[in-house]
Every structure is written in structure tokens, then in C-alpha cells.
Design a protein around this motif. Sequence first.
Motif, PDB file in Angstrom:
ATOM      1  N   TYR A  12       1.706  -1.106  42.078  1.00 51.67           N
ATOM      2  CA  TYR A  12       1.700  -2.274  42.952  1.00 51.67           C
ATOM      3  C   TYR A  12       3.055  -2.964  42.850  1.00 51.67           C
ATOM      4  O   TYR A  12       3.475  -3.372  41.766  1.00 51.67           O
ATOM      5  N   GLN A  13       3.737  -3.073  43.998  1.00 53.37           N
ATOM      6  CA  GLN A  13       5.073  -3.677  44.026  1.00 53.37           C
ATOM      7  C   GLN A  13       5.931  -3.085  42.906  1.00 53.37           C
ATOM      8  O   GLN A  13       6.610  -3.788  42.157  1.00 53.37           O
ATOM      9  N   ASP A  39      -0.947   3.737  45.504  1.00 58.05           N
ATOM     10  CA  ASP A  39      -0.200   2.559  45.955  1.00 58.05           C
ATOM     11  C   ASP A  39      -1.208   1.486  46.361  1.00 58.05           C
ATOM     12  O   ASP A  39      -1.949   1.652  47.324  1.00 58.05           O
ATOM     13  N   ALA A  41      -1.494  -1.071  48.154  1.00 54.51           N
ATOM     14  CA  ALA A  41      -1.081  -1.850  49.332  1.00 54.51           C
ATOM     15  C   ALA A  41       0.222  -2.607  49.088  1.00 54.51           C
ATOM     16  O   ALA A  41       0.373  -3.766  49.486  1.00 54.51           O
ATOM     17  N   SER A  42       1.185  -1.935  48.452  1.00 51.49           N
ATOM     18  CA  SER A  42       2.476  -2.572  48.160  1.00 51.49           C
ATOM     19  C   SER A  42       3.237  -2.873  49.443  1.00 51.49           C
ATOM     20  O   SER A  42       3.159  -2.133  50.435  1.00 51.49           O
ATOM     21  N   THR A  43       4.023  -3.950  49.397  1.00 53.41           N
ATOM     22  CA  THR A  43       4.864  -4.326  50.543  1.00 53.41           C
ATOM     23  C   THR A  43       6.351  -4.217  50.222  1.00 53.41           C
ATOM     24  O   THR A  43       7.188  -4.585  51.044  1.00 53.41           O
ATOM     25  N   ASP A  44       6.679  -3.717  49.029  1.00 53.75           N
ATOM     26  CA  ASP A  44       8.085  -3.552  48.654  1.00 53.75           C
ATOM     27  C   ASP A  44       8.513  -2.112  48.947  1.00 53.75           C
ATOM     28  O   ASP A  44       7.988  -1.470  49.858  1.00 53.75           O
ATOM     29  N   THR A  46       7.936   0.539  47.304  1.00 54.01           N
ATOM     30  CA  THR A  46       7.066   1.559  46.710  1.00 54.01           C
ATOM     31  C   THR A  46       6.732   2.707  47.667  1.00 54.01           C
ATOM     32  O   THR A  46       6.899   3.886  47.301  1.00 54.01           O
ATOM     33  N   ARG A  62      -3.167   5.565  49.001  1.00 47.66           N
ATOM     34  CA  ARG A  62      -2.823   4.164  49.268  1.00 47.66           C
ATOM     35  C   ARG A  62      -4.081   3.381  49.605  1.00 47.66           C
ATOM     36  O   ARG A  62      -4.941   3.848  50.379  1.00 47.66           O
ATOM     37  N   GLU A  65      -6.007  -2.407  51.268  1.00 47.45           N
ATOM     38  CA  GLU A  65      -5.813  -3.791  50.852  1.00 47.45           C
ATOM     39  C   GLU A  65      -5.710  -3.825  49.329  1.00 47.45           C
ATOM     40  O   GLU A  65      -6.134  -2.889  48.644  1.00 47.45           O
TER      41      GLU A  65
END
Length: 281
Positions: A12-13, A39, A41-44, A46, A62, A65
Motif C-alpha cells: 500500500y503506497q 496492491d 488500491a495504491s494511488t502512488d 506502486t 489489486r 478499494e
Amino acid sequence: MSPSVSVCIPAYQAGEYLAATINSVLRQTFEDFELLVLDNASTDATPDILRGFTDPRLRVLRNPEVLPVAANWNRVISKSAAPLVKLVCADDLLHPRCLERQHAVLAGDRSLALVCSRRDLVNEQARPIARNRGLRGLLGRHDSRTVIRKIVRHGGNPLGEPAGALFRREHFDAVGGFDGRWRFPLDLHLWIRLLEHGDFYGMPESLAAFRIGRGSLSAQAQRAEYAEQRSLTERTATAPQWTVPRVDRMVGAARAPGARLRRQAAFLLARRQAEHRATGG
């Protein structure tokens, strides 16, 4: 044909360290393994980092959420295919012979439920802060009750973090996986439950590295971790299946502050090293 070992990385992130963690797994001398990365739900970066790997042993999943930590860790293991499992946090590292050495021990003795190695503590740049930590008095083979008594007397977590452990998937399923009611001693609670199913083996080699960063633990988190650790230790000490002597509980209560201070010192050193590097010192 199923692999012998599943290495599971919940991410995560995790963009800053994930590539190094994955590479440390893919460079294992033991080759009969799969690597699962979930994963969360990473937003970086990753997802981009994961797309850069083409090794056929790697499977990427992935979540749609973000899941809580325990749920995420349980999900990645639920997708594994091997009888033996290792969970590696997305910023930790494995020694190249980690799987080779631990698989030989656990696969060769059905009466063992858990194998752990010593580990290094490293800073953000993967430079050692302390080497060969953990498992004091727990090297070699020990029956589960002896290990539980050592845990209670230690006052902290003498077995170490997930990257240093290898366990059986059947036992993980039997105890219900990671219990989300615990936050900081999430791993130690699982080790205690796994020991209900067999004995323990402690390896003298340092086969994993636990990374400590500037933001690893705030002062508030340290207090919460300490309170949870004491609660778990007391609960374990009074569980009827372990029959832990009262003297062990007294020793553990006396040693707990020291265990907390040693952990705080390692985190403080890592923070100072990171700040020193950031300022060009």
C-alpha cells in the motif's frame, strides 16, 4: 504443479521501497516459489513499479478499494498456492538464501509449525542499524510451550517480524489468519496461535531485514503499541493451554519497559540518520 513456497507481499503506497523488496525475493537461491503482490488500491507509483516486472514467478493482484491491514494480509495469503508461506512487508528485504535455508527446515519436519530467523534492522537506505537481532534463547528447536514462556518473559516480541518467519498454510487457515482486533502485535498474535499446532525452530542466521523509517512510529503510536503488547502478553500468560507460571508473568512485566526502550532507540537512530542525510550532513 504448485510451488513449494508462496512469498506474499501486501503493498500500500509502497512505491519508495517496493522494487527493492521484490528484487530481494526474486534473487533467492531457492527457485521453487511463487511471489504474490497485492496492491491495496495504491494511488502512488506502486502500480507502475509492478508493471515493470516480467518475472513469471510474480503474480500481481489489486484491491478495488483499500482494505484494513489484517484483511489485506489475509487476502494475499488466501490467494497463495503453496503449502508453506512467508509474508514480507513491502519495505523489508530477504537474504538471498532465506527461502533455501528455511524451506529445508520446515519442509523436512512435519512436527514444526513455525521457523524464524534472526534479522537485521536497517534504515531508509538499507544500511544496517543493528545486525542479528532477535531469538535470544530461542535458537534451534523448542517445544511450543517453552517458546510461549519465552515470549511472556521477554515482554516484547522475541520472534520478530513476518519477513523472518515461514509457516504452513494449513495452520494459518486453521487459526483464522491474522486477527484484525490487534494492530501492533498482529504478527506476534499469529505466531502464538500457530504454536498451538506444532513446535518452533529458531535459525541463527540473519535472513531478513526490517526497515525502519522516519515515520515508522510516532510517540502516540509507541504508547499504543506498548499497551497492546502488554495486553497480548497477559492474555497469553493466562491462557489455560499454556499453563505459564506466575513467575514468568512477573519477569515479563519487569522486562517490558526495557524491551520498549530498545525498540524506541532503534527507531530514533533511524530517524536521526534520515534527517542527517536529508540536511546534507
